[in-house]
Design an enzyme around this catalytic site. Structure first.
Site, PDB file in Angstrom:
ATOM      1  N   ASP A  96     -80.039 -35.931 -28.260  1.00 28.44           N
ATOM      2  CA  ASP A  96     -79.453 -36.061 -26.972  1.00 28.44           C
ATOM      3  C   ASP A  96     -77.742 -36.355 -27.283  1.00 28.44           C
ATOM      4  OD1 ASP A  96     -78.461 -36.262 -24.191  1.00 28.44           O
ATOM      5  OD2 ASP A  96     -79.985 -37.725 -23.794  1.00 28.44           O
ATOM      6  N   HIS A 162     -71.890 -11.405 -21.548  1.00 24.76           N
ATOM      7  CA  HIS A 162     -72.824 -11.068 -22.606  1.00 24.76           C
ATOM      8  C   HIS A 162     -72.213  -9.648 -23.197  1.00 24.76           C
ATOM      9  CE1 HIS A 162     -76.240 -13.586 -21.455  1.00 24.76           C
ATOM     10  NE2 HIS A 162     -75.780 -13.350 -20.077  1.00 24.76           N
ATOM     11  N   ILE A 164     -72.911  -6.663 -23.041  1.00 23.98           N
ATOM     12  CA  ILE A 164     -72.231  -5.500 -22.278  1.00 23.98           C
ATOM     13  C   ILE A 164     -70.962  -5.761 -21.852  1.00 23.98           C
ATOM     14  CG2 ILE A 164     -73.206  -6.480 -20.128  1.00 23.98           C
ATOM     15  CD1 ILE A 164     -73.989  -3.664 -19.525  1.00 23.98           C
ATOM     16  N   ASP A 192     -72.419  -9.012 -29.913  1.00 23.42           N
ATOM     17  CA  ASP A 192     -73.013 -10.285 -30.293  1.00 23.42           C
ATOM     18  C   ASP A 192     -73.229 -10.455 -31.860  1.00 23.42           C
ATOM     19  OD1 ASP A 192     -73.099 -10.865 -27.646  1.00 23.42           O
ATOM     20  OD2 ASP A 192     -75.502 -10.709 -27.739  1.00 23.42           O
TER      21      ASP A 192
END
Length: 415
Positions: A96, A162, A164, A192
């Site tokens: 964490d 993203h 696209i 990506d």
């Protein structure tokens, strides 16, 4: 291959710098340690390539959900196939990083690391205390790579996106599709994977070589949109050579000429015709018994449209299997549009050992390369979240009592 250890105060001073997987010492990246803060696809595929080449990749997950890919499309309590495919040969530690003790542990790991890869939005890693400046303060030779959609600078640096979106901005999406139709979407994430995973891996490896030579680390800023733009070569060629690009479906590679495109068969399947060179086109025409088509290889406009329609009508007269038998021994670049299931059974890919199968019969892709002196193997299965927390912290110099205090406090997670 590990870089010289940069000693310093803290739990890692007595650790094992560059610790690696003991049974993969012949690998090209044996001895290189990578701290991987990434999730989902681009970053994990980048570090998958490094892991498959022998790097000791430590997947640093949070103590909450961890990498979201673990549950993507999976049944409750199961690990997704997606996660399994891109996270083999890695170890997992859960920290964490919003807690000071966890940040201290991460910096301890960094003192013995060669590479850090993260994919947060710009500024997030620094706000957590694990940005490049913090890490190079404890490890001057560190190679620190950030993979983002638009990079660390520019007016869209903090924007969401993203694949696209990156392809859209880079002028790639505008070029793909059929004549008169909308832009076509591929089920392979070009930005990506090409712009993010592979571009980052190339830059990281170059920086590691430089760090080995000079002892100086580097910051690597990779934008997936940049990667898509930089590989949009054919469109830029047209723009520079002729002053403009043709509409989608009308240029050389998207169906604008008879010799390059996809054609339907009688049974609803498709042929991929790539007879760009004159010799291949002549062989195609000879095999079909259509010498009249030879002069029309690169025909455009109405003449080209008629030639394409004529060729389509010819291919529609028989099923795919007929054309594969006919062209099986003909060097004409006429091949099937295979389904993925057919590709997985293809003898060429089998000969190249491109499909890796685990003990339960689950499939994944093997690395798309062969390197002399190193045989790819799955040394480690995809890890459970925090599976190696105790092991990795022990390598950084933490004693058992300190590790258990971190786990009990919630600063670290362990299975």
């Amino acid at each position: 291959m590990s870089l010289p250890h940069n000693g310093g105060a803290g739990p890692s001073a007595g650790g094992a710098p560059g610790a690696r997987r003991e049974d993969d010492g012949d690998a090209p990246l044996a001895g290189v340690r990578v701290l991987d803060l990434t999730r989902l696809l681009p970053g994990p595929v980048c570090t998958l390539h490094l892991a498959d080449l022998g790097a000791d990749v430590i997947k640093v997950e949070d103590t909450g959900p961890g990498d979201y890919a673990r549950t993507l499309g999976a049944k409750r309590g199961e690990t997704s196939a997606f996660f399994r495919m891109v996270n083999r040969n890695k170890r997992s530690i859960a920290l964490d990083l919003k807690r000071a003790s966890a940040r201290e542990a991460f910096l301890a790991l960094a003192r013995a690391a060669d590479v850090v890869v993260e994919s947060f939005r710009p500024g997030v890693a620094a706000s957590l205390g694990v940005g490049y400046e913090a890490l190079r303060a404890v490890r001057p030779s560190i190679v620190y790579a950030s993979i983002t959609g638009y990079g660390q600078t520019g007016p869209r640096a903090h924007a969401a996106g993203h694949d696209i979106n990156y392809l859209g901005y880079a002028g790639v999406l505008d070029q793909t599709g059929t004549r008169g139709g909308p832009p076509a979407l591929a089920n392979v994430q070009i930005a990506d994977l090409l712009g993010g995973a592979l571009t980052a891996a190339v830059a990281i490896l170059a920086a590691v070589v430089g760090a080995q030579r000079t002892g100086r680390g580097r910051y690597v800023d990779v934008a997936m949109a940049d990667g898509a733009l930089a590989h949009n070569i054919f469109a830029l060629h047209a723009l520079e050579q002729w002053g403009g690009t043709l509409p989608r479906g009308e240029d050389l590679l998207t169906g604008g000429v008879p010799c390059y495109g996809v054609y339907p068969t009688q049974d609803g399947r498709w042929l991929a015709v790539g007879a760009l060179e004159a010799k291949f086109w002549r062989a195609l025409c000879a095999t079909l018994g259509r010498p009249d088509l030879v002069p029309l290889q690169l025909a455009t406009g109405e003449v080209g449209a008629r030639a394409r329609a004529d060729l389509e009508a010819h291919f529609r007269t028989a099923p795919l299997a007929h054309w594969m038998a006919l062209f099986g021994t003909v060097d004409a670049c006429v091949t099937p549009v295979a389904t993925l299931g057919e590709a997985l059974e293809d003898p060429q890919f089998a000969a190249r050992a491109m499909i890796a199968t685990d003990a339960d019969g689950r499939r994944a892709y093997a690395p798309p390369w062969a390197v002399t002196g190193h045989r790819f193997r799955v040394v480690l299965p995809p890890p459970a979240q925090g599976e190696h927390t105790r092991e990795v912290l022990g390598e950084a110099g933490y004693d058992n009592n300190t590790i258990e205090r971190l786990v009990d406090s919630g600063a670290a997670g362990a299975t």
